[in-house]
Scaffold this active site. Structure first.
Site, PDB file in Angstrom:
ATOM      1  N   ASP A 161       0.826  -1.213   0.000  1.00  0.00           N
ATOM      2  CA  ASP A 161       0.000   0.000   0.000  1.00  0.00           C
ATOM      3  C   ASP A 161       0.864   1.268   0.000  1.00  0.00           C
ATOM      4  O   ASP A 161       2.087   1.193   0.041  1.00  0.00           O
ATOM      5  CB  ASP A 161      -0.942  -0.053   1.208  1.00  0.00           C
ATOM      6  CG  ASP A 161      -2.338   0.443   0.874  1.00  0.00           C
ATOM      7  OD1 ASP A 161      -2.455   1.317  -0.001  1.00  0.00           O
ATOM      8  OD2 ASP A 161      -3.304  -0.025   1.509  1.00  0.00           O
ATOM      9  N   ASP A 226     -10.725   2.484  -3.592  1.00  0.00           N
ATOM     10  CA  ASP A 226     -11.463   1.331  -3.064  1.00  0.00           C
ATOM     11  C   ASP A 226     -12.887   1.305  -3.619  1.00  0.00           C
ATOM     12  O   ASP A 226     -13.583   2.323  -3.628  1.00  0.00           O
ATOM     13  CB  ASP A 226     -11.523   1.392  -1.530  1.00  0.00           C
ATOM     14  CG  ASP A 226     -10.139   1.181  -0.910  1.00  0.00           C
ATOM     15  OD1 ASP A 226      -9.151   1.102  -1.668  1.00  0.00           O
ATOM     16  OD2 ASP A 226     -10.072   1.101   0.323  1.00  0.00           O
TER      17      ASP A 226
HETATM   18  C1  GLA Z   1      -6.275   0.907   1.465  1.00  0.00           C
HETATM   19  C2  GLA Z   1      -6.447  -0.103   0.341  1.00  0.00           C
HETATM   20  C3  GLA Z   1      -7.478  -1.136   0.730  1.00  0.00           C
HETATM   21  C4  GLA Z   1      -7.088  -1.804   2.030  1.00  0.00           C
HETATM   22  C5  GLA Z   1      -6.862  -0.768   3.109  1.00  0.00           C
HETATM   23  C6  GLA Z   1      -6.274  -1.368   4.387  1.00  0.00           C
HETATM   24  O1  GLA Z   1      -7.432   1.660   1.607  1.00  0.00           O
HETATM   25  O2  GLA Z   1      -6.825   0.550  -0.850  1.00  0.00           O
HETATM   26  O3  GLA Z   1      -7.611  -2.105  -0.287  1.00  0.00           O
HETATM   27  O4  GLA Z   1      -5.923  -2.561   1.835  1.00  0.00           O
HETATM   28  O5  GLA Z   1      -5.959   0.249   2.682  1.00  0.00           O
HETATM   29  O6  GLA Z   1      -6.011  -0.409   5.361  1.00  0.00           O
END
Ligand code: GLA
Length: 722
Positions: A161, A226
């Protein structure tokens, strides 16, 4: 660059498809050859959307068992991926990452051993910054150490991430350059371990553009933010990914986020579309849901072998959009068999015929083609026309290939029954023409064709002309018009369903097909109420007794996220100059379907409701958001937007919500009640800027879907001003 390529594609579709796909393969193979993983898009599961930070060893191991027991492993799903929050709050004395001792009592390695014992693989999550998105230790400065730890535990997949990246440590470098440095560091560290580990980049923020630089270092990269479990969010995610087809190929894939299928926010039809679209784009198929809670039909979507085969086709060419006019999409994906996977996707609310041809999807000119419907399994033949009547939000998906005439003679002709209304909405008591049309796309005739139409109760239906025909030749169409009249009264806005049916004889067998179409019927809004539509797509309004309804798009009455796009966009039913300096407006929001972030439905007061974007200062809204939260928003600055807001904390509502907006001069107080008006809770009291009008204001109910491409309908009852 993508738009330029796409436009060229529309001109010479077939040629362009071939050229683009070839370049994608060259761009991406480096990575595939480099680490030998992700020759086809990964398939598996990830815990995030079902448990978020509640992940533990038991959940992961039970999911692995479930994947074996429910057939998903056999269908090709093999990664079991742990997302954020698996770690302890800090590293150990030697700087090593450690798993949370309560939730992973045996550590990650024990989970890996178990998952491997079932013939599956284990994925884990980390972050390129100092902490993960949920605040656990990040890998920044520990890349080699963490990669070695993962390899020693037996990890097969790392999602990486981009939260808390210390951009300040890289003076003069752009965010993208810093990411390139840090993601390359981890990529090299993983390769240095000698263990084949799939590397998944999660850095989809605007400007990151990981697809433009990810292929040499990673196996997949997120293309979008997301995704939520709603059709609107799924559509936005698809639209944000589909034009990146040239950047992906074996070893390096566009990742539009995990599948939401099974999480309860969409219909089965919409989940079917989601799965088909992801497969057509050659996206990773990672189930983001609690597998143990899947219903049989949801599991059947995840396990459709035809659609999985399209996703996993060894050629690895993502589908290319060849048209998308009016939200009706045609995509074509070249397959290793020489055929094409053709996806017809209707992103609109209304059923529609979507049509293309064998040559347009890139197949060689020939006389006959076979069409395998990947969801019904029917196989038919066509002389080149490829079409389907596709419900709103739905898809039709086929593999199409040239066949010899002998084989074609054993197949029934591909036929399409469609319904078309002269107008898609109708006032109560009025008439329109509905046409039922039957097309024979095949190379053989159909016989004894009969069409019929059934309507909802209260409708009057009259065919114009005969509805049967003894023979319909190949490539021909038979259309019957019906004069239909709506009932004289009804709710403010409601769908009536028409169902057409065709019976006919293909070859020696007897066939029937059916098609349904919804017609939106409205009872008009009458004085003293008026309507205002400041969206870019026509809204529809209805009023019946105390009930009101608005069907509209629109981004909202304010856009908080980006100053550049602060454009009001909503639809309203209102009374002109009705809210005096000492007044109360009330309404109950009875339905506010989920849409984009700034969407919602509720009360609005502003100087002039009809003044288009950004020109009516002094406004206050009190509404239920698309995310079922209660929000009060207002103009405080004297500028041209409603630009500040307050959200009632920790409250999501389901069911009707009564709202009241009390005005005393330029001070407004919002109240809500979720028990039918017995207990009222105050939301906020605000005084709008000095520029606010001190005279009477327009007041009414408003709705915005929150999405530019998606219409939703909100309903209200008991609007009053006193
Ligand atoms: C981000 C990512 C998600 C998830 C969260 C976890 O938002 O885009 O897919 O992995 O972090 O904290």
């Amino acid at each position: 660059m993508h738009m330029r390529r796409l436009r060229a594609c529309l001109i010479v579709a077939g040629l362009c498809v071939a050229a683009l796909a070839a370049s994608a393969v060259t761009a991406a193979t480096a990575s595939a050859e480099g680490d030998g993983v992700a020759a086809t898009p990964p398939m598996g599961w990830n815990d995030w959307y079902s448990v978020y930070c509640g992940v533990n060893a038991q959940r992961v191991e039970q999911t692995a068992q479930e994947m074996v027991a429910n057939g998903m492993k056999a269908a090709g799903y093999d990664y079991v991926n742990i997302d954020d929050c698996w770690m302890a709050a800090s590293r150990d004395a030697s700087g090593n990452l450690v798993a949370d001792p309560t939730r992973f009592p045996g550590g990650i390695q024990a989970v890996a051993v178990y998952v491997h014992s079932l013939g599956l693989k284990l994925g884990i999550y980390e972050d390129a910054g100092t902490v993960t998105c949920a605040g656990y230790p990040g890998s920044f400065g520990h890349e080699a150490q963490d990669a070695a730890t993962f390899a020693s535990w037996g990890v097969d997949y790392v999602k990486y991430d981009r939260c808390a990246i210390p951009y300040g440590d890289f003076p003069g470098a752009s965010a993208q350059q810093v990411q390139q440095t840090l993601y390359t560091r981890m990529s090299n560290a993983l390769r240095a371990t000698g263990r084949p580990i799939m590397f998944s980049m999660c850095n989809p923020d605007p400007g990151d553009d990981p697809w433009s630089w990810g292929a040499p270092i990673a196996n997949l990269w997120r293309t979008t933010q997301d995704m939520q479990d709603s059709f609107g969010s799924m559509l936005a995610t698809f639209e944000g990914t589909v034009n990146l087809f040239a950047d992906a190929g074996p070893g390096a894939w566009n990742d539009p986020d995990m599948l939401q299928i099974g999480n309860g926010g969409s219909s089965l039809l919409e989940y079917t579309s989601e799965f088909s679209l992801w497969a057509e784009m050659a996206a990773p198929l990672i189930a983001g849901t609690n597998l143990a809670a899947l219903t049989r039909p949801e599991l059947a979507i995840y396990e459709n072998p035809n659609v999985i085969a399209v996703d996993q086709d060894p050629l690895g060419r993502p589908g290319v959009p060849i048209s998308s006019a009016n939200g009706l999409w045609v995509l074509t994906k070249q397959l290793s068999t020489g055929g094409r996977a053709v996806l017809l996707f209707n992103s609109t609310d209304t059923a529609a015929t979507i049509a293309t041809t064998a040559t347009a999807v890139g197949l060689p000119r020939g006389r006959v083609y076979s069409m395998h419907d990947l969801w019904t399994n029917a196989v038919s033949q066509t002389g080149g026309a490829i079409s389907a009547f596709v419900p709103g939000h739905g898809v039709a998906m086929f593999t199409v290939a040239a066949v010899g005439t002998r084989r074609a003679r054993t197949l029934a002709p591909q036929t399409v029954l469609s319904l078309h209304a002269a107008s898609s909405e109708l006032r109560v008591g009025r008439s329109t023409t509905l046409s039922a049309s039957f097309a024979d796309n095949g190379v053989t005739a159909v016989k004894k064709l009969r069409l019929s139409l059934a309507a909802s109760p209260g409708w009057h239906v009259k065919p114009v002309g005969g509805a049967t025909i003894p023979v319909l030749g190949p490539g021909k169409r038979f259309t019957v018009d019906y004069r239909v009249t709506a009932p004289r009264t009804g709710p403010p806005l409601a769908f009536s369903i028409f169902a057409a049916r065709a019976s006919y004889h293909p070859l020696d067998g007897r066939h029937a097909s059916s098609a349904t179409l919804g017609e939106l019927v409205y009872s008009p809004v009458r004085a003293p109420l008026s309507t205002a539509d400041v969206t870019t797509y026509p809204a529809l309004f209805g009023a019946s007794g105390p009930d009101l309804a608005i069907s509209s798009r629109g981004m909202g009455v304010f856009i908080l996220s980006s100053a550049a796009s602060r454009t009001d966009s909503y639809a309203a039913i209102y009374e002109h100059a009705r809210a005096g300096v000492d007044s109360t407006a009330e309404v109950t929001v009875t339905a506010d379907p989920a849409g984009g972030k700034a969407g919602g439905a509720g009360l609005i007061e502003r100087d002039d409701m009809t003044t288009a974007h950004n020109q009516s200062p002094a406004g206050v809204t009190l509404f239920v958001s698309s995310y079922a939260m209660i929000v009060m928003a207002w103009n405080a600055s004297g500028g041209t937007n409603v630009d500040q807001q307050y959200t009632v904390p920790s409250l999501t509502v389901n069911g009707p919500v009564a709202l009241a907006l009390v005005r005393r001069g330029s001070t407004y107080t919002g109240f809500y009640s979720t028990d039918g008006g017995q207990i009222w809770n105050s939301v906020a009291t605000v005084t709008v800027a000095a520029s606010a009008s001190l005279g009477p204001q327009d007041v009414g109910v408003f709705h915005a879907s929150g999405l530019p491409t998606w219409t939703t309908m909100a309903t209200f009852t008991g609007f009053s001003v006193h």
